[in-house]
Design a protein around this motif. Structure first.
Motif, mmCIF file in Angstrom:
data_model
loop_
_atom_site.group_PDB
_atom_site.id
_atom_site.type_symbol
_atom_site.label_atom_id
_atom_site.label_comp_id
_atom_site.label_asym_id
_atom_site.label_seq_id
_atom_site.Cartn_x
_atom_site.Cartn_y
_atom_site.Cartn_z
ATOM 1 N N LYS A 1 1.415 10.828 1.672
ATOM 2 C CA LYS A 1 0.676 9.664 2.150
ATOM 3 C C LYS A 1 -0.825 9.921 2.178
ATOM 4 O O LYS A 1 -1.625 8.991 1.998
ATOM 5 C CB LYS A 1 1.168 9.274 3.542
ATOM 6 C CG LYS A 1 2.605 8.766 3.559
ATOM 7 C CD LYS A 1 3.047 8.406 4.965
ATOM 8 C CE LYS A 1 4.484 7.898 4.963
ATOM 9 N NZ LYS A 1 4.949 7.558 6.333
ATOM 10 N N LEU A 2 -1.204 11.175 2.423
ATOM 11 C CA LEU A 2 -2.635 11.502 2.429
ATOM 12 C C LEU A 2 -3.202 11.624 1.018
ATOM 13 O O LEU A 2 -4.400 11.373 0.810
ATOM 14 C CB LEU A 2 -2.863 12.816 3.186
ATOM 15 C CG LEU A 2 -2.599 12.804 4.697
ATOM 16 C CD1 LEU A 2 -2.756 14.200 5.276
ATOM 17 C CD2 LEU A 2 -3.556 11.840 5.393
ATOM 18 N N ASP A 3 -2.368 11.977 0.048
ATOM 19 C CA ASP A 3 -2.840 12.180 -1.320
ATOM 20 C C ASP A 3 -2.858 10.854 -2.070
ATOM 21 O O ASP A 3 -2.071 10.606 -2.990
ATOM 22 C CB ASP A 3 -1.940 13.200 -2.029
ATOM 23 C CG ASP A 3 -2.490 13.587 -3.394
ATOM 24 O OD1 ASP A 3 -3.723 13.501 -3.574
ATOM 25 O OD2 ASP A 3 -1.700 13.982 -4.260
ATOM 26 N N ARG A 4 -3.774 10.009 -1.647
ATOM 27 C CA ARG A 4 -3.933 8.704 -2.283
ATOM 28 C C ARG A 4 -5.397 8.460 -2.579
ATOM 29 O O ARG A 4 -6.272 8.954 -1.863
ATOM 30 C CB ARG A 4 -3.395 7.581 -1.375
ATOM 31 C CG ARG A 4 -1.892 7.621 -1.166
ATOM 32 C CD ARG A 4 -1.446 6.497 -0.260
ATOM 33 N NE ARG A 4 0.000 6.492 -0.059
ATOM 34 C CZ ARG A 4 0.640 5.636 0.718
ATOM 35 N NH1 ARG A 4 -0.060 4.690 1.355
ATOM 36 N NH2 ARG A 4 1.951 5.695 0.847
ATOM 37 N N PRO A 5 -5.684 7.716 -3.637
ATOM 38 C CA PRO A 5 -7.093 7.414 -3.921
ATOM 39 C C PRO A 5 -7.671 6.514 -2.842
ATOM 40 O O PRO A 5 -6.985 5.635 -2.298
ATOM 41 C CB PRO A 5 -7.042 6.707 -5.279
ATOM 42 C CG PRO A 5 -5.648 6.161 -5.372
ATOM 43 C CD PRO A 5 -4.765 7.125 -4.637
ATOM 44 N N VAL A 6 -8.922 6.742 -2.512
ATOM 45 C CA VAL A 6 -9.593 5.946 -1.484
ATOM 46 C C VAL A 6 -10.545 4.975 -2.163
ATOM 47 O O VAL A 6 -11.113 5.260 -3.217
ATOM 48 C CB VAL A 6 -10.358 6.861 -0.499
ATOM 49 C CG1 VAL A 6 -9.387 7.711 0.281
ATOM 50 C CG2 VAL A 6 -11.357 7.742 -1.237
ATOM 51 N N ASP A 7 -10.691 3.828 -1.513
ATOM 52 C CA ASP A 7 -11.626 2.829 -2.023
ATOM 53 C C ASP A 7 -13.042 3.242 -1.657
ATOM 54 O O ASP A 7 -13.343 3.547 -0.503
ATOM 55 C CB ASP A 7 -11.317 1.458 -1.422
ATOM 56 C CG ASP A 7 -9.948 0.964 -1.846
ATOM 57 O OD1 ASP A 7 -9.504 1.368 -2.936
ATOM 58 O OD2 ASP A 7 -9.338 0.197 -1.062
ATOM 59 N N SER A 8 -13.939 3.310 -2.625
ATOM 60 C CA SER A 8 -15.330 3.690 -2.376
ATOM 61 C C SER A 8 -16.253 2.757 -3.128
ATOM 62 O O SER A 8 -15.862 2.128 -4.099
ATOM 63 C CB SER A 8 -15.588 5.137 -2.827
ATOM 64 O OG SER A 8 -15.330 5.270 -4.215
ATOM 65 N N ALA A 9 -17.474 2.679 -2.629
ATOM 66 C CA ALA A 9 -18.487 1.839 -3.277
ATOM 67 C C ALA A 9 -18.960 2.560 -4.532
ATOM 68 O O ALA A 9 -19.837 3.415 -4.476
ATOM 69 C CB ALA A 9 -19.642 1.594 -2.320
ATOM 70 N N GLY A 10 -18.320 2.245 -5.641
ATOM 71 C CA GLY A 10 -18.663 2.944 -6.881
ATOM 72 C C GLY A 10 -18.140 4.367 -6.820
ATOM 73 O O GLY A 10 -16.990 4.618 -6.462
ATOM 74 N N ASN A 11 -18.970 5.316 -7.171
ATOM 75 C CA ASN A 11 -18.617 6.728 -7.150
ATOM 76 C C ASN A 11 -19.518 7.486 -6.179
ATOM 77 O O ASN A 11 -19.953 8.601 -6.462
ATOM 78 C CB ASN A 11 -18.738 7.324 -8.556
ATOM 79 C CG ASN A 11 -17.670 6.783 -9.493
ATOM 80 O OD1 ASN A 11 -16.532 6.602 -9.088
ATOM 81 N ND2 ASN A 11 -18.052 6.510 -10.736
ATOM 82 N N ILE A 12 -19.834 6.891 -5.075
ATOM 83 C CA ILE A 12 -20.735 7.501 -4.097
ATOM 84 C C ILE A 12 -19.901 8.287 -3.080
ATOM 85 O O ILE A 12 -18.930 7.769 -2.526
ATOM 86 C CB ILE A 12 -21.586 6.433 -3.382
ATOM 87 C CG1 ILE A 12 -22.423 5.656 -4.407
ATOM 88 C CG2 ILE A 12 -22.481 7.076 -2.333
ATOM 89 C CD1 ILE A 12 -23.223 4.523 -3.806
#
Length: 643
Positions: A260-271
Motif C-alpha cells: 500500500k505504501l509502494d504507490r506513485p504519489v501525485d505531485s505538481a509536475g516533477n518537483i
C-alpha cells in the motif's frame, strides 16, 4: 563357636521354642525397618525431625529459626524413601528446605536455602519431590532472556530464575518437582521457528523511508509495549528493496502495508522537496547539479533519446532557511539523486584538539667599560681618546650630544676648565636579566575535515614610519608630525584541519604559532617580539598524545675591546678596556592530543571536565575575595553551582 550355639547344634529339639521366638522378633524388626506408619498430631517440628532421623538413619543440622507444629495423618505404611519425601513436603509447607552436605543435611529457611550450597543436578525429576536443587537449562532455538518473564510466575517466591545471554541458558533454583514441570514447558516452547526471509522490491517508494515507518509502527503497536518485535526489517538501498524475516502471519500483515505504501504519489509536475538533517543544502546542491547532468545523459543513451529526460528538465535549488533541496527532475532521475543525498546526509564526527606549549627562555647581559678623552689645548696639544663602540655606548657620541644616555650606569669624571690639560673618564656599567616561562594549553573543537582556528593574544601596534610635515600659514610655520602604525596579533594561534581515517586514526594539518613581547635586557628602539611557529601534517590515534617539535637554543656572546698593552696590565688594565657578555637560552616543546567525538555523551564528558575546572577556580577565587554567594552558570538542565 559360643557355648549356646554349640548346645543348639547338639540338642536342637531342646531350644526349638527359643529359635521360633527369635525368628518372630527378627521378622517383626525387618518389617518395621521397611515400612512405617506416620501419624503426628500437633507435634513439635524438632521431634518430627528426630523421628525421621531414626527411621532413615540420616543426620540433620537444624537452624535455630526452624520451629513449628506438624500434623500428619497416614493411612498406610511408608518405606524409608517415602518417609523422607513426606518429610521434605512437611518442610516445604512450613517454609523450610534441606541442603545436603557431606556428613549431614542442613534444615534452613527457604529464603536462605537458594544462597546456600544447594546441589546442582543435570536432571530434575518429579520423583525427587520437594528437594531444593539448582539446574542449568540450555536454550537452543529461542532467546533465553525472553523466557524469564514467562516462567518467573511459575517459580516459587523464594526460588530463583535468571538468564545468561552470552551462552543462552536459564539458571533455576527451586524444588525438584517444580523444576521438572518448568523443564517440560521449556521443551514445548524451545522449538525452531518457521520464520523465513521475504524479499520485496519497491517501484515507487524509497526502501529506507519505508523501513523507518515500519520500525516505528512495530515498536508502537497497541498492546506490545516493551515487547520485542516479531518481524525484522532491513533496507537494501542499492536495489531499493526490503528484506523481512519473522513469523508468516506477521510477514503477511507487513507485506500488505508495504504494497500500500509502494504507490506513485501525485505531485505538481516533477518537483520534489528533500529536507536535509545534517548536510548543508547549498553544498549538496552544487554536487547534485554535476551528478544530475551525468545521470540524465546516461538515461538518454539507454533509451535512445526517445522520451528520455533532458538536461533542461533538471533543476536543483537550495533553501538555506529550511536547509532543504528543491529538485525538479523526472522520478527516474530523482531516485538516483535521492540515493546520493542519503549517502551524503550523514552525521559527522567532531574532533577535540588540545595543544600543550611549554617554553622557558632566559636573556642575561653584563656590560662594563672605561673610556677616556684627554685634551692638552692650548699648550702642548696632546690628545687621547679611547672609544669602544662595539661593546658599550661610545664616548664620542655622548661628547657630541648625538646619542642619549642608555640604560644602566653612566658615570663621567674629569677636569674641563683648566687652560693646560683637560680630561674626561666615562665609566659604563649594566647588568640585566630577563626570564620568560610560557605554559599554554589551547584547545578547540571542530567537525571532521573542517578547518578551525583559535587566536588568544593581543593586537599590538608597531611603528612603521614617522615624519614631520611643515606648513606656513600667514607667516607662521606649523609642524604636523605623522606616524604610521601596523597592528599585529601577538599571542597564541592554533589553526588545524583534522581528517578522521579508518580505524580511528586522525590526520591533521597543523599551523601553530606562539609570539610574545620580549622583556629584553638590552635597550631597543621599538618593541621586540619572540615568535615560534610550526607548520606540519601529522597522523595520530584517537586520544593519543604526540610531540610536534622541540627547540633548544643556547647563545653566548662575549665582546671585549681594550687598548693594546695598557688593557693587559693587571688591575690597572681595567681602566683601558670594555667588556660585554650576552647570554640567551630558549627551550620550547609543543605537544598535541586529538579526541574523536561521535556521540553527545562523550562531548558532555569532555565539556564537564573543562567546566568543573573553571568552576573550581571560580569558587577558590570567590573564597579569596570573601564572596559567600558566588554566581555560577548552569551546565545542561541541572544547576551545578549556587545561584
Amino acid at each position: 563357636m559360643p557355648p549356646i550355639f554349640r548346645s543348639i547344634a547338639v540338642a536342637p529339639a531342646r531350644f526349638l521354642p527359643l529359635l521360633m521366638l527369635l525368628g518372630l522378633l527378627l521378622a517383626h524388626r525387618t518389617v518395621q525397618a521397611e515400612e512405617v506408619t506416620l501419624n503426628f498430631s500437633d507435634a513439635d517440628l524438632t521431634a518430627v525431625v528426630n523421628s525421621v532421623s531414626q527411621i532413615t538413619g540420616k543426620n540433620f543440622i537444624i537452624d535455630p529459626r526452624v520451629k513449628g507444629k506438624v500434623t500428619v495423618i497416614s493411612s498406610k505404611p511408608l518405606s524409608e524413601d517415602e518417609v523422607y519425601k513426606v518429610f521434605l513436603s512437611i518442610l516445604q509447607v512450613h517454609g523450610f528446605a534441606t541442603v545436603p552436605t557431606e556428613n549431614a543435611i542442613k534444615i534452613i529457611p527457604d529464603a536462605s536455602a537458594k544462597q546456600d550450597a544447594a546441589p546442582v543436578v543435570n536432571r530434575a525429576s518429579r520423583k525427587d519431590g520437594d528437594q531444593l536443587v539448582t539446574k542449568v537449562i540450555q536454550i537452543r532455538n529461542v532467546n533465553a532472556t525472553q523466557l524469564v518473564p514467562i516462567l518467573r510466575p511459575l517459580v516459587a517466591q523464594q526460588g530463583h530464575l535468571a538468564a545468561y545471554a552470552q551462552t543462552n541458558v536459564l539458571i533455576i533454583s527451586d524444588r525438584a518437582s517444580n523444576i521438572s514441570r518448568i523443564s517440560e514447558i521449556i521443551q514445548r516452547i524451545d522449538k525452531q521457528s518457521d520464520a523465513d526471509i521475504e524479499f520485496i522490491q519497491l517501484e515507487h517508494a524509497f526502501a529506507s523511508e519505508v523501513v523507518r515507518l515500519l520500525q516505528n509502527l512495530a515498536t508502537t503497536a497497541p498492546g506490545k509495549k516493551g515487547a520485542q518485535a516479531t518481524v525484522k526489517f532491513s533496507a537494501d538501498e542499492r536495489t531499493n528493496s526490503i528484506l523481512l524475516t519473522g513469523e508468516p502471519s506477521e510477514r503477511l500483515k507487513f507485506s500488505s502495508i508495504i504494497k500500500k505504501l509502494d504507490r506513485p504519489v501525485d505531485s505538481a509536475g516533477n518537483i520534489h522537496v528533500v529536507y536535509l538533517r545534517y548536510a548543508d543544502a547549498e553544498n549538496i546542491a552544487k554536487i547534485l547539479g554535476s551528478v544530475g547532468k551525468e545521470v540524465v545523459k546516461a538515461q538518454s543513451k539507454n533509451v535512445g533519446g526517445k522520451g528520455a529526460a533532458t538536461g533542461n528538465s533538471l533543476n536543483i535549488q537550495a533553501d538555506q532557511v529550511s536547509n532543504a533541496l528543491v529538485i525538479t527532475a523526472p522520478m527516474s532521475v530523482f531516485r538516483s539523486l535521492r540515493s546520493v543525498i542519503q549517502q551524503l546526509d550523514i552525521p559527522r564526527a567532531q574532533v577535540h584538539i588540545e595543544a600543550i606549549i611549554a617554553e622557558v627562555s632566559m636573556d642575561a647581559s653584563n656590560e662594563l667599560g672605561v673610556q677616556w678623552i684627554i685634551d692638552g689645548t692650548p699648550k702642548d696639544n696632546p690628545a687621547l681618546v679611547t672609544n669602544f663602540a662595539g661593546s658599550t655606548t661610545p664616548i664620542s657620541s655622548l661628547a657630541s650630544g648625538a646619542a642619549a644616555i642608555a640604560d644602566g650606569l653612566t658615570l663621567g669624571l674629569g677636569r674641563l676648565d683648566e687652560p693646560s690639560l683637560n680630561f674626561v673618564a666615562l665609566i659604563r656599567a649594566l647588568a640585566g636579566d630577563s626570564d620568560t616561562n610560557l605554559l599554554s594549553t589551547p584547545s578547540i573543537v571542530t567537525l571532521d575535515n573542517q578547518e578551525a582556528e583559535i587566536v588568544v593574544g593581543q593586537n599590538v601596534p608597531f611603528v612603521t614610519g614617522e615624519y614631520t610635515a611643515s606648513s606656513s600659514t600667514g607667516g607662521t610655520s606649523i609642524s604636523n608630525p605623522f606616524r604610521t602604525i601596523d597592528r599585529k596579533d601577538v599571542g597564541i594561534t592554533l589553526k588545524v584541519k583534522p581528517q578522521i581515517n579508518e580505524g580511528d586514526s586522525i590526520t591533521m594539518e597543523i599551523q601553530q604559532e606562539v609570539s610574545n613581547i620580549s622583556g629584553s635586557s638590552t635597550g631597543a628602539v621599538d618593541l621586540v617580539t619572540n615568535k615560534r611557529s610550526l607548520n606540519t601534517t601529522v597522523q595520530l590515534a584517537d586520544g593519543e598524545l604526540l610531540v610536534l617539535g622541540g627547540l633548544i637554543d643556547d647563545v653566548l656572546v662575549n665582546t671585549e675591546q681594550k687598548v693594546p698593552g695598557l688593557g693587559d696590565i693587571p688591575v690597572l688594565g681595567a681602566l683601558f678596556r670594555a667588556k660585554k657578555t650576552t647570554k640567551k637560552k630558549r627551550n620550547l616543546l609543543v605537544f598535541i592530543r586529538a579526541t574523536i567525538i561521535r556521540d553527545p555523551a562523550k562531548a558532555r564528558r569532555l565539556s564537564e571536565r573543562k567546566y568543573n575546572f573553571i568552576r573550581q577556580e571560580q569558587l577558590l577565587k570567590s573564597e579569596e575575595l570573601g564572596d559567600l554567594n558566588p554566581v555560577l552558570i548552569e551546565l545542561g538542565d541541572e544547576p551545578v553551582g549556587d545561584q
